[in-house]
Design a protein around this motif. Sequence first.
Motif, short mmCIF file in Angstrom:
data_model
loop_
_atom_site.label_atom_id
_atom_site.label_comp_id
_atom_site.label_asym_id
_atom_site.label_seq_id
_atom_site.Cartn_x
_atom_site.Cartn_y
_atom_site.Cartn_z
N GLU A 141 13.20 4.23 12.59
CA GLU A 141 11.60 4.12 12.04
C GLU A 141 11.33 5.41 11.44
OE1 GLU A 141 8.73 1.90 14.15
OE2 GLU A 141 9.98 0.53 14.89
N LEU A 142 10.49 5.14 10.10
CA LEU A 142 9.97 6.42 9.68
C LEU A 142 8.53 5.89 9.45
CD1 LEU A 142 10.10 9.18 8.34
CD2 LEU A 142 10.79 7.94 6.17
N TRP A 143 7.62 6.89 9.95
CA TRP A 143 6.13 6.57 10.05
C TRP A 143 5.26 7.60 9.00
CZ3 TRP A 143 4.84 6.70 16.07
CH2 TRP A 143 5.43 5.62 16.53
N VAL A 144 4.53 6.96 7.97
CA VAL A 144 3.77 7.74 7.25
C VAL A 144 2.37 7.23 7.31
CG1 VAL A 144 3.34 8.62 4.69
CG2 VAL A 144 5.75 8.21 5.73
N PHE A 145 1.63 7.94 8.17
CA PHE A 145 0.26 7.51 8.47
C PHE A 145 -0.88 8.49 7.77
CE2 PHE A 145 2.18 5.72 12.43
CZ PHE A 145 2.63 4.48 11.99
N PHE A 146 -1.65 7.92 7.19
CA PHE A 146 -2.91 8.62 6.44
C PHE A 146 -2.26 9.80 5.85
CE2 PHE A 146 -4.33 5.85 9.85
CZ PHE A 146 -5.19 5.26 9.24
N PRO A 147 -1.24 9.79 4.68
CA PRO A 147 -1.04 11.15 4.13
C PRO A 147 -2.13 11.48 3.11
CG PRO A 147 0.06 9.04 3.12
CD PRO A 147 -0.73 8.62 4.37
N ASP A 148 -2.17 12.63 2.79
CA ASP A 148 -3.26 13.07 1.82
C ASP A 148 -3.31 12.24 0.71
OD1 ASP A 148 -4.77 14.51 -0.08
OD2 ASP A 148 -4.20 16.72 0.97
N LEU A 179 10.12 1.21 7.72
CA LEU A 179 9.33 2.49 7.10
C LEU A 179 7.74 1.74 7.20
CD1 LEU A 179 8.41 4.78 5.42
CD2 LEU A 179 8.94 3.47 3.45
N ARG A 180 6.91 2.56 7.95
CA ARG A 180 5.67 2.08 8.22
C ARG A 180 4.72 3.04 7.60
NH1 ARG A 180 5.85 -1.77 12.10
NH2 ARG A 180 7.46 -1.72 13.84
N LEU A 181 3.80 2.56 6.95
CA LEU A 181 2.83 3.19 6.23
C LEU A 181 1.30 2.88 6.43
CD1 LEU A 181 5.16 2.06 4.04
CD2 LEU A 181 4.36 4.57 3.04
N ALA A 182 0.28 3.74 6.41
CA ALA A 182 -0.96 3.42 6.64
C ALA A 182 -1.82 4.44 5.85
CB ALA A 182 -1.41 3.40 7.78
N ARG A 213 -1.90 -4.67 11.08
CA ARG A 213 -2.07 -3.09 11.77
C ARG A 213 -1.06 -2.89 12.73
NH1 ARG A 213 -3.67 0.02 15.51
NH2 ARG A 213 -4.76 2.25 14.99
N PHE A 214 -0.33 -1.88 12.66
CA PHE A 214 0.76 -1.68 13.57
C PHE A 214 0.24 -1.26 14.87
CE2 PHE A 214 3.85 1.95 14.86
CZ PHE A 214 4.37 0.81 15.70
N ASP A 215 0.56 -2.18 15.96
CA ASP A 215 -0.16 -1.99 17.01
C ASP A 215 0.40 -0.57 17.85
OD1 ASP A 215 2.18 -2.88 17.79
OD2 ASP A 215 1.51 -4.73 18.97
N GLY A 216 1.36 -0.04 17.34
CA GLY A 216 1.92 0.91 18.21
C GLY A 216 1.36 2.40 17.41
N ARG A 217 0.23 2.29 16.55
CA ARG A 217 -0.29 3.17 15.96
C ARG A 217 -1.61 3.47 16.74
NH1 ARG A 217 -1.43 1.72 11.10
NH2 ARG A 217 -3.78 1.71 11.20
N VAL A 218 -1.68 4.56 17.49
CA VAL A 218 -2.94 4.81 18.41
C VAL A 218 -4.12 5.38 17.26
CG1 VAL A 218 -2.63 7.42 18.56
CG2 VAL A 218 -3.82 6.37 20.20
N ALA A 227 -12.77 4.52 8.52
CA ALA A 227 -13.46 3.41 8.90
C ALA A 227 -15.20 3.41 8.65
CB ALA A 227 -13.11 2.79 10.32
N ARG A 228 -15.49 4.85 9.32
CA ARG A 228 -16.79 5.12 9.25
C ARG A 228 -17.48 5.31 7.74
NH1 ARG A 228 -15.57 8.98 13.19
NH2 ARG A 228 -15.57 10.64 11.80
N ALA A 229 -16.53 5.66 6.66
CA ALA A 229 -16.75 5.72 5.50
C ALA A 229 -16.89 4.27 4.68
CB ALA A 229 -16.08 6.94 4.68
N GLY A 230 -16.53 3.28 5.37
CA GLY A 230 -16.48 1.90 4.91
C GLY A 230 -15.11 1.75 4.02
N ARG A 231 -14.13 2.50 4.31
CA ARG A 231 -12.99 2.18 3.49
C ARG A 231 -11.88 1.11 4.44
NH1 ARG A 231 -13.65 7.82 2.34
NH2 ARG A 231 -12.23 8.40 3.78
N ASP A 232 -11.22 0.23 3.80
CA ASP A 232 -10.19 -0.62 4.63
C ASP A 232 -9.04 0.15 4.68
OD1 ASP A 232 -12.00 -2.76 4.50
OD2 ASP A 232 -11.57 -3.38 2.41
N ILE A 233 -8.34 -0.18 5.96
CA ILE A 233 -7.36 0.48 6.40
C ILE A 233 -6.29 -0.33 5.88
CG2 ILE A 233 -6.00 1.45 8.09
CD1 ILE A 233 -8.73 2.72 7.60
N ARG A 234 -5.30 -0.01 5.43
CA ARG A 234 -4.19 -0.70 4.62
C ARG A 234 -2.99 -0.33 5.35
NH1 ARG A 234 -7.09 -4.81 3.07
NH2 ARG A 234 -8.17 -4.32 1.08
N ASP A 235 -2.25 -1.36 5.80
CA ASP A 235 -0.99 -0.95 6.51
C ASP A 235 0.30 -1.74 5.45
OD1 ASP A 235 -0.56 -0.43 9.81
OD2 ASP A 235 -2.61 -0.37 8.98
#
Length: 243
Positions: A141-148, A179-182, A213-218, A227-235
């Motif tokens: 697996e390759l994870w890319v979570f919240f890249p710039d 490949l998991r991305l968020a 949403r990937f349940d393995g992502r803390v 989320a506080r800024a009102g942006r939707d999280i996309r997986d």
Amino acid sequence: MSDATPEPRFRERPVSFVRRSGRMSDAQDRAWDELAPHFLLPVQRDAAATSILPGSTIDLVDVWGRTAPLIVEIGSGQGHAIVHAAMSHPETDFLAIEVFRAGLARTMLDAEREGVRNLRLAEANAPEVLQHLLPPASATELWVFFPDPWHKKKHTKRRLVTPEFAAVAAHALAEGGILRLATDWEDYARQMRTVLDASPLFERGFEGDWAERFDGRVLTAFERKGARAGRDIRDLTYRVAPR
């Protein structure tokens, strides 16, 4: 013998980060000195401080001392997600790739405190790790979570997920690898999806517009901030296509 100063060398393409020398705490400095010999992979450099010399591929059994599935996270930040995952799955090996030394030091501190031994770190540009450091088809697996997101139009060329990235990611992943991305930036999420949908090297691992949403992502500070800024999280989830 010539004493002329050699010409500086630079990468041919822009990288997805701007490396700043953030201040480290005393604890992070100690972690770097005391824990890096265990956690941090020694790598051969090429043109830049975070580069990987082509041909310097590691042996996974030598590094981790066993044969096990390997999960790689790009841009691991402070290490919250990957330390939690490594704690939860001791049967799996993990590699965190990050260019910011303070984040790597924090990751080592947390891993040491939790007794994590199946985690290693690479201080390097991620595409070069995938292309030159990891053996081909070695990651499950390759994870890319919240890249710039590089959200300014003039900077979008710096985004990590491009057709070139898709190729090096597929090179590092085993057949059927994931490949998991968020991201919390809708524009970037759509770009990721367009790039990976168009790649013959990957196939969708989800139905509809977005993956669950990937349940393995803390839950991390980046996700809370979005989320506080009102942006939707996309997986998004993709599998390496049959070769």
